[in-house]
Design a protein around this motif. Sequence first.
Motif, PDB file in Angstrom:
ATOM      1  N   ASP A 140      -7.138   0.149   0.892  1.00 39.06           N
ATOM      2  CA  ASP A 140      -6.640   1.094   1.826  1.00 39.06           C
ATOM      3  C   ASP A 140      -7.047   2.542   1.667  1.00 39.06           C
ATOM      4  O   ASP A 140      -7.231   2.982   0.582  1.00 39.06           O
ATOM      5  N   ASP A 141      -7.435   2.775   2.920  1.00 37.82           N
ATOM      6  CA  ASP A 141      -8.418   4.273   2.672  1.00 37.82           C
ATOM      7  C   ASP A 141      -7.281   5.301   2.451  1.00 37.82           C
ATOM      8  O   ASP A 141      -7.666   6.406   1.582  1.00 37.82           O
ATOM      9  N   GLY A 142      -6.082   5.127   2.796  1.00 36.97           N
ATOM     10  CA  GLY A 142      -5.208   6.416   2.233  1.00 36.97           C
ATOM     11  C   GLY A 142      -4.828   6.106   0.805  1.00 36.97           C
ATOM     12  O   GLY A 142      -4.925   7.272   0.290  1.00 36.97           O
ATOM     13  N   VAL A 143      -4.757   5.141   0.210  1.00 39.67           N
ATOM     14  CA  VAL A 143      -4.594   5.088  -1.351  1.00 39.67           C
ATOM     15  C   VAL A 143      -5.922   5.477  -1.920  1.00 39.67           C
ATOM     16  O   VAL A 143      -5.966   6.258  -2.893  1.00 39.67           O
ATOM     17  N   ARG A 144      -7.201   5.135  -1.535  1.00 43.70           N
ATOM     18  CA  ARG A 144      -8.407   5.600  -2.069  1.00 43.70           C
ATOM     19  C   ARG A 144      -8.520   7.074  -1.793  1.00 43.70           C
ATOM     20  O   ARG A 144      -9.216   7.676  -2.500  1.00 43.70           O
ATOM     21  N   LEU A 145      -8.214   7.497  -0.654  1.00 42.26           N
ATOM     22  CA  LEU A 145      -8.291   9.106  -0.455  1.00 42.26           C
ATOM     23  C   LEU A 145      -7.556   9.961  -1.546  1.00 42.26           C
ATOM     24  O   LEU A 145      -7.588  10.788  -1.960  1.00 42.26           O
ATOM     25  N   ALA A 146      -6.004   9.101  -1.833  1.00 47.42           N
ATOM     26  CA  ALA A 146      -5.148   9.603  -2.760  1.00 47.42           C
ATOM     27  C   ALA A 146      -6.097   9.791  -4.181  1.00 47.42           C
ATOM     28  O   ALA A 146      -5.899  10.880  -4.813  1.00 47.42           O
ATOM     29  N   CYS A 147      -6.701   8.626  -4.504  1.00 47.61           N
ATOM     30  CA  CYS A 147      -7.463   8.761  -5.770  1.00 47.61           C
ATOM     31  C   CYS A 147      -8.368   9.800  -5.775  1.00 47.61           C
ATOM     32  O   CYS A 147      -8.683  10.476  -6.922  1.00 47.61           O
ATOM     33  N   ILE A 148      -9.081  10.055  -4.607  1.00 49.44           N
ATOM     34  CA  ILE A 148     -10.222  10.974  -4.537  1.00 49.44           C
ATOM     35  C   ILE A 148      -9.444  12.377  -5.036  1.00 49.44           C
ATOM     36  O   ILE A 148     -10.165  13.267  -5.791  1.00 49.44           O
ATOM     37  N   ALA A 149      -8.336  12.701  -4.080  1.00 47.03           N
ATOM     38  CA  ALA A 149      -7.623  13.944  -4.582  1.00 47.03           C
ATOM     39  C   ALA A 149      -7.194  14.210  -5.545  1.00 47.03           C
ATOM     40  O   ALA A 149      -7.184  15.182  -6.203  1.00 47.03           O
ATOM     41  N   GLY A 150      -6.743  12.941  -6.465  1.00 45.30           N
ATOM     42  CA  GLY A 150      -6.593  13.097  -7.795  1.00 45.30           C
ATOM     43  C   GLY A 150      -7.621  13.535  -8.583  1.00 45.30           C
ATOM     44  O   GLY A 150      -7.505  14.442  -9.410  1.00 45.30           O
ATOM     45  N   LEU A 151      -8.882  12.991  -8.323  1.00 48.60           N
ATOM     46  CA  LEU A 151      -9.804  13.121  -9.085  1.00 48.60           C
ATOM     47  C   LEU A 151     -10.317  14.864  -8.933  1.00 48.60           C
ATOM     48  O   LEU A 151     -10.893  15.217  -9.837  1.00 48.60           O
ATOM     49  N   LYS A 152     -10.427  15.237  -7.817  1.00 50.98           N
ATOM     50  CA  LYS A 152     -10.645  16.424  -7.506  1.00 50.98           C
ATOM     51  C   LYS A 152      -9.888  17.518  -8.288  1.00 50.98           C
ATOM     52  O   LYS A 152     -10.255  18.486  -8.579  1.00 50.98           O
ATOM     53  N   ALA A 153      -8.495  17.165  -8.741  1.00 53.10           N
ATOM     54  CA  ALA A 153      -7.741  18.031  -9.196  1.00 53.10           C
ATOM     55  C   ALA A 153      -7.822  18.070 -10.918  1.00 53.10           C
ATOM     56  O   ALA A 153      -7.314  18.860 -11.654  1.00 53.10           O
ATOM     57  N   VAL A 154      -8.690  17.070 -11.346  1.00 53.14           N
ATOM     58  CA  VAL A 154      -9.089  16.933 -12.858  1.00 53.14           C
ATOM     59  C   VAL A 154     -10.040  18.045 -13.331  1.00 53.14           C
ATOM     60  O   VAL A 154     -10.815  18.479 -12.607  1.00 53.14           O
ATOM     61  N   THR A 155      -9.606  18.767 -14.456  1.00 55.10           N
ATOM     62  CA  THR A 155     -10.314  19.893 -14.877  1.00 55.10           C
ATOM     63  C   THR A 155     -11.550  19.374 -15.980  1.00 55.10           C
ATOM     64  O   THR A 155     -12.396  20.136 -16.155  1.00 55.10           O
ATOM     65  N   ALA A 195       0.828  -1.212  -0.157  1.00 55.62           N
ATOM     66  CA  ALA A 195       0.167   0.248   0.080  1.00 55.62           C
ATOM     67  C   ALA A 195       1.018   1.033   0.025  1.00 55.62           C
ATOM     68  O   ALA A 195       0.523   2.386  -0.547  1.00 55.62           O
ATOM     69  N   PRO A 196       1.835   1.274   0.764  1.00 57.41           N
ATOM     70  CA  PRO A 196       2.653   2.702   0.684  1.00 57.41           C
ATOM     71  C   PRO A 196       3.485   2.969  -0.585  1.00 57.41           C
ATOM     72  O   PRO A 196       3.271   4.141  -1.059  1.00 57.41           O
ATOM     73  N   LEU A 197       3.740   1.935  -1.279  1.00 57.67           N
ATOM     74  CA  LEU A 197       4.113   2.100  -2.724  1.00 57.67           C
ATOM     75  C   LEU A 197       2.986   2.630  -3.701  1.00 57.67           C
ATOM     76  O   LEU A 197       3.160   3.549  -4.777  1.00 57.67           O
ATOM     77  N   ARG A 198       1.867   1.865  -3.453  1.00 59.88           N
ATOM     78  CA  ARG A 198       0.512   2.458  -4.286  1.00 59.88           C
ATOM     79  C   ARG A 198       0.435   3.907  -4.215  1.00 59.88           C
ATOM     80  O   ARG A 198       0.105   4.470  -5.051  1.00 59.88           O
ATOM     81  N   LEU A 199       0.499   4.101  -2.853  1.00 60.97           N
ATOM     82  CA  LEU A 199      -0.026   5.710  -2.492  1.00 60.97           C
ATOM     83  C   LEU A 199       1.203   6.483  -2.892  1.00 60.97           C
ATOM     84  O   LEU A 199       0.750   7.594  -3.514  1.00 60.97           O
ATOM     85  N   ILE A 200       2.432   6.182  -3.162  1.00 60.95           N
ATOM     86  CA  ILE A 200       3.490   6.911  -3.715  1.00 60.95           C
ATOM     87  C   ILE A 200       3.105   7.269  -5.260  1.00 60.95           C
ATOM     88  O   ILE A 200       3.009   8.276  -5.887  1.00 60.95           O
ATOM     89  N   ALA A 201       2.619   6.211  -6.001  1.00 66.77           N
ATOM     90  CA  ALA A 201       2.429   6.349  -7.229  1.00 66.77           C
ATOM     91  C   ALA A 201       1.105   7.131  -7.545  1.00 66.77           C
ATOM     92  O   ALA A 201       0.907   7.935  -8.501  1.00 66.77           O
ATOM     93  N   VAL A 202       0.190   6.916  -6.748  1.00 63.27           N
ATOM     94  CA  VAL A 202      -1.306   7.559  -7.113  1.00 63.27           C
ATOM     95  C   VAL A 202      -0.837   9.044  -6.703  1.00 63.27           C
ATOM     96  O   VAL A 202      -1.555   9.857  -7.510  1.00 63.27           O
ATOM     97  N   ALA A 203      -0.395   9.207  -5.550  1.00 68.82           N
ATOM     98  CA  ALA A 203      -0.250  10.762  -5.427  1.00 68.82           C
ATOM     99  C   ALA A 203       0.785  11.600  -6.543  1.00 68.82           C
ATOM    100  O   ALA A 203       0.192  12.678  -6.723  1.00 68.82           O
ATOM    101  N   TRP A 204       1.637  10.793  -7.101  1.00 67.45           N
ATOM    102  CA  TRP A 204       2.386  11.349  -7.963  1.00 67.45           C
ATOM    103  C   TRP A 204       1.502  11.694  -9.330  1.00 67.45           C
ATOM    104  O   TRP A 204       1.570  12.770  -9.795  1.00 67.45           O
ATOM    105  N   LEU A 205       0.525  10.820  -9.743  1.00 67.04           N
ATOM    106  CA  LEU A 205      -0.222  10.670 -10.815  1.00 67.04           C
ATOM    107  C   LEU A 205      -1.209  11.927 -10.471  1.00 67.04           C
ATOM    108  O   LEU A 205      -1.358  12.425 -11.505  1.00 67.04           O
ATOM    109  N   GLY A 206      -1.505  12.305  -9.408  1.00 67.16           N
ATOM    110  CA  GLY A 206      -2.708  13.113  -8.931  1.00 67.16           C
ATOM    111  C   GLY A 206      -1.991  14.567  -9.150  1.00 67.16           C
ATOM    112  O   GLY A 206      -2.872  15.349  -9.438  1.00 67.16           O
ATOM    113  N   GLU A 207      -0.824  14.401  -8.871  1.00 69.95           N
ATOM    114  CA  GLU A 207      -0.168  15.893  -8.975  1.00 69.95           C
ATOM    115  C   GLU A 207       0.309  16.316 -10.400  1.00 69.95           C
ATOM    116  O   GLU A 207       0.212  17.341 -10.727  1.00 69.95           O
TER     117      GLU A 207
END
Length: 219
Positions: free
Chosen positions: A121-136, A88-100
């Motif tokens: 993993d809630d942390g990974v899923r929250l990072a996905c939501i954050a990424g989707l919030k950033a979508v224009t 999960a920590p590695l998934r989180l790194i990748a998702v957060a990077w893609l979201g940025e």
Amino acid sequence: MSHVEILKAALSTERSTPERLASLGELHEFLRDEEVVQELAKAAPAEESIEVRTAMLRALVDCDITRLKDRAPFMEALSYFASMEPEAPLRLIAVAWLGELAPSDPAVQSIFIETLLHDFDDGVRLACIAGLKAVTRRERSTIDALAKVVATPAMRPALLGLVGQLESGDQQRLLAGMLHPWEPPAVRAQILDRLAAMPSLSAEAGRILLGYIRQEQDR
């Protein structure tokens, strides 16, 4: 000896994990070479050592992707780590990077949605939501898939925030669809308050809301 050959030698499984980690740290300057980045992207998902795999992923996300002429191998590696990596920590790194850096890419949106639907993993899923919030500009398939998301208590505020960014019709439909009997009364009250504050409801949202009211009456 080319930089790629040096990288392969540094990552050889015949060497100890501390030696491989030390070498990765010393090869930072080599990551300006596109062939080295492509080789690292190819090798990272297959690496068996969690420690080395983590270091390889961190090296990848530290790369300047604007220097890459061919980003496909790099994005494929990041996509793997975001959706298929066991840790999960590695998934989180990748998702957060893609979201940025690439949230509006339709392929990245698809990764966010699939991970949001299937990750535990809630942390990974929250990072996905954050990424989707950033979508224009969200794809229609992305918006429709949000109706399938089952949110844990820790995720509900973030998911409601994402839904609140959508156009009125989609927002109404998704909010009405979140009125599940198993949701806490406070959450359902919040959703109903949002729906009540809207000037009018679409036919679809009204139908879903009517079904919810009938269900509540039968309980």
